[in-house]
Design a protein around this motif. Sequence first.
Motif: not given
Length: 527
Positions: A321-326
């Motif tokens: 989730s951090l790599a893809i981002g919001r």
Amino acid sequence: MERTVGMSRPELIQVADTVARDKGIDREEVFDAMEQAIQKAGRSKYGYEHDIRARIDRKSGEIRLARYLEVVDEVEDELTQVTVAQARRKNPEAEVGDYLVDPLPPIDFGRIAAQTAKQVIVQKVRDAERERQYNEFRDRLGEIANGLVKRVEFGNVIVDLGRAEALLRRDEVIPREAFRVGDRVRAYIADVRQETRGPQIFLSRTHEQFMARLFAQEVPEIYDGIIEIKGVARDPGSRAKMAVFSNDHAIDPVGACVGMRGSRVQAVVAELQGEKIDIIQWSQDPATFVVNALAPAEVTKVILDEEKHRMEIVVPDDQLSLAIGRRGQNVRLAYKLTGWDIDILTEATESERRQEEVRARTRAFIEALDVDDVIAHLLVTEGFYDVEDVAFVDLAELTQIEGFDDDVAAELQNRARSFVEERNARDESRRVALGVSDDLARVSGLGGASLVALGERGVLTLDDLGDLASDELCEIVPSLSESEASEIIMAARAHWFDGEDTAGDSDAGNDDAQTGSDDAGDSRTDD
């Protein structure tokens, strides 16, 4: 000798100097505008058909008005031309091409003439001022401009830059940013256009280079060229990424841009309405650059496909989730910054996919070579991708596999070659049955299976293949890359151009034949 009738107007000198100073234009351009105004008034009085010219003395302000007659051999217009003989009555040295000057008395401007002259002067001064504005701001393209909000119209902001007005469109304003009349604005000069209504200056606060210019103002090392900004990607008002590189190995480019306790980056963040900025180290190595661009996410593996300009990035499961981002923001900004297509996979997903690939390749070897799963797995582990690899590899490479002696290696290769030959024979038979032409079969880059796939989709001739787009060919033959598909399609279209040349040669031949026939006919006639 030219005789002039003039009227001294010292106040004209003062007016010209004042207008030139207030409008910021050249003094000579103001005098030119005045002369054209007086000239227009003179023609209004003496007739528009006459060539009447005005001249203002730049020192005394004296106005000279005169009618000009061109000296010609044969008069076509008696009002603007005169013969050489007539001209020499007044000027014995007159020649063709000279002008005979008849001084006119100074005119007394009436109300209409004065109004006309004023309009000409105002228009000329306005044109000169527009040209000056255009030249000035064209040279400032790509800089940051400071101004005051003059008015706001439907979200578009009109900014007073002092000597010109500029437009900051609402789609070039940072989201949730509101301006009121009198607010001070800093923005990037994105475009300057010369239009009929005058120069149009367009500003932007969402442009990537606006942030780069702000950092150049805050970081002396960027201004001095020690640190280079290699790229900027922005999601205006939300988040941005900037890649920097130092030409001096002793200077940390990221630390220099951040500043002591973040002072430099915070100054830019404040100007951009709290936009979060990730400053990353630029690298010449694409994989390293992409890994840096995905910060703050951790990356465990990078799989690079240079031909498709794509990277598969493997991250720990808890970092996905951090790599893809919001809403995909982090990976989207990384793509814009690096220019590489990025696929994010977790370690579990990547491991599962690799295992499935190994199982599929193992099953293919078992079926094709009629071997057990141990031998098939050994081939996959040693990097053999398909049966063709086994059939045409150097036999020594097979014997180097642990547990494979010369006999086993030779037997595997024989089985592989037999399988390939049988499969090619089946594909060739199927191709012929489908009606795929021999010309199409000779196109480089298309194997038997590819030809069968094309035939099943109705692509039977070179023309059929040439009519396809590269993405359509990739859909039919998934093993092809975009560039490979483009090359194959261009090869299929080659005969179109050859046909044109042949037709041209044929036409030329027909012309020659016709000429020969005509010559023969002429010969018979002569006989």
